[in-house]
Design an enzyme around this catalytic site. Structure first.
Site, PDB file in Angstrom:
ATOM      1  N   HIS A 101       0.887  -1.129   0.215  1.00 50.73           N
ATOM      2  CA  HIS A 101      -0.031  -0.075  -0.086  1.00 50.73           C
ATOM      3  C   HIS A 101       0.846   1.326   0.040  1.00 50.73           C
ATOM      4  CE1 HIS A 101      -3.164  -2.784   0.920  1.00 50.73           C
ATOM      5  NE2 HIS A 101      -2.610  -3.049   1.985  1.00 50.73           N
ATOM      6  N   GLU A 119      -1.371  -0.873   8.275  1.00 43.72           N
ATOM      7  CA  GLU A 119      -2.305  -1.488   8.908  1.00 43.72           C
ATOM      8  C   GLU A 119      -1.465  -2.397   9.714  1.00 43.72           C
ATOM      9  OE1 GLU A 119      -3.422  -3.302   5.001  1.00 43.72           O
ATOM     10  OE2 GLU A 119      -2.545  -5.297   5.489  1.00 43.72           O
ATOM     11  N   HIS A 176       3.595  -7.348   1.656  1.00 43.07           N
ATOM     12  CA  HIS A 176       2.715  -8.367   2.501  1.00 43.07           C
ATOM     13  C   HIS A 176       1.671  -9.017   1.807  1.00 43.07           C
ATOM     14  CE1 HIS A 176       0.234  -4.843   2.499  1.00 43.07           C
ATOM     15  NE2 HIS A 176      -0.555  -5.647   2.849  1.00 43.07           N
ATOM     16  N   ARG A 196      -1.227  -4.635  -6.301  1.00 44.81           N
ATOM     17  CA  ARG A 196      -0.869  -6.101  -6.334  1.00 44.81           C
ATOM     18  C   ARG A 196       0.278  -6.350  -7.089  1.00 44.81           C
ATOM     19  NH1 ARG A 196      -5.761  -7.749  -8.540  1.00 44.81           N
ATOM     20  NH2 ARG A 196      -6.773  -7.666  -6.669  1.00 44.81           N
TER      21      ARG A 196
HETATM   22 ZN    ZN Z   1      -2.706  -4.816   3.144  1.00 42.39          ZN
END
Ligand code: ZN
Length: 314
Positions: A101, A119, A176, A196
């Site tokens: 991200h 996150e 991740h 992605r």
């Molecule tokens: Zn994520």
């Protein structure tokens, strides 16, 4: 004079069916999930792609984003166009794609003013031998590009074995992936921007999902630096408190209550996710899977029972 009554904001989850989703949330939380590929429950969300409804009380039927717009006093009158956090339960029956991200600065410039995403994950349950991907081994962006171009994902990615109770902080820019056999709670900045990098060559519905390797190259932090793990447990009469993380975007703690926990709600708002057991909060029944917000000015809260709770606030 009108007496103000303490009122918590109970929220209904929004379920998301995903190619990699499963059905564990049905038994684990007692949720009425829409199908056997339910990957996510957005349990505290004001995001337009999944805006939680208030389930009872004077705001029953309103969305969290409506409350944020129209009753900012419930959130301590903090600034911001959008509710800042998003909490999900995630059930991965299959591996999720390898992703990254952006941070706030990159998302603002390249994604129409959106937020970036930092996150964190607390593992609720996982299968024997389950693992997760956090971080990578490339020393430079050139090396990273080469490893990606040559499809040497095993050399590139850091795979970590997991057990229930593990916690991971994933700052923006961290490569991740959640992998199969994992049920977790995710607390994150309110953003849905994901780049992605790799999808294991899968072809869901006969064609590959879109990759965003150029953007990923832009935002991946290189070399990877381990996020400080500061998990610290304190044992108190009636409960154990586990400090999980505090960063620019959120603070997350877990409480394992066996008796009574009294705390003062002194933040703009306090998110409460019951992840195990049952009990009461100021006399109101709560159980595993319940998600709610104690609003600004709530004051002293009394939690009783035998239950585990993840709490987060800004
Ligand atoms: Zn994520």
């Amino acid at each position: 004079m009108k007496e103000t009554k303490k009122e918590m904001i109970r929220l209904e989850p929004v379920f998301k069916e995903m190619v990699w989703g499963g059905n564990k949330m049905r038994d684990y939380f007692g949720y009425e999930i829409p199908g056997d590929d339910t990957g996510e429950a957005w349990v505290v969300s004001a995001h337009p792609q999944g805006d939680c409804l208030v389930s009872e009380g004077r705001f029953a039927g309103k969305t969290l984003s409506w409350l944020w717009e129209n009753h900012r006093e419930l959130f301590g009158n903090v600034d911001g166009e959008e509710f800042p956090l998003l909490v999900k339960f995630i059930d991965a029956k299959e591996d999720l794609s390898i992703q990254v991200h952006p941070d706030d600065a990159y998302a603002k410039t390249h994604e129409n003013g959106a937020r970036g995403k930092t996150e964190c994950w607390y593992i609720l349950d996982c299968e024997e031998g389950a693992d997760i991907i956090v971080g990578h081994r490339a020393k430079t962006k050139e090396e990273m590009k080469q490893l990606m171009d040559e499809n040497r994902w095993d050399d590139f990615l850091m795979v970590r074995p997991i057990h229930s109770g593990d916690f991971f902080q994933i700052p923006s820019g961290t490569v991740h992936a959640i992998r199969k056999g994992t049920l977790l709670i995710e607390i994150q900045q309110n953003s849905a921007i994901t780049y992605r990098m790799y999808d294991y060559g899968r072809m869901p519905g006969g064609k590959p999902r879109e990759l965003h390797q150029k953007q990923a190259m832009d935002v991946v932090r290189c070399p990877y630096e381990e996020a400080a793990g500061e998990k610290a447990v304190s044992h108190e009469a009636g409960y154990d408190k586990t400090f999980l993380v505090s960063c620019d975007f959120y603070t997350v703690e877990k409480y394992d209550i066996q008796g009574t926990l009294e705390l003062e709600q002194e933040w703009p708002f306090l998110i409460v996710n019951v992840i195990g057991g049952e009990g009461t909060i100021d006399g109101c029944q709560v159980k595993k899977g319940n998600c709610l917000i104690l609003p600004a000015g709530y004051g002293d809260a009394r939690l009783e029972g035998k239950m585990s709770i993840v709490m987060s606030h800004i």
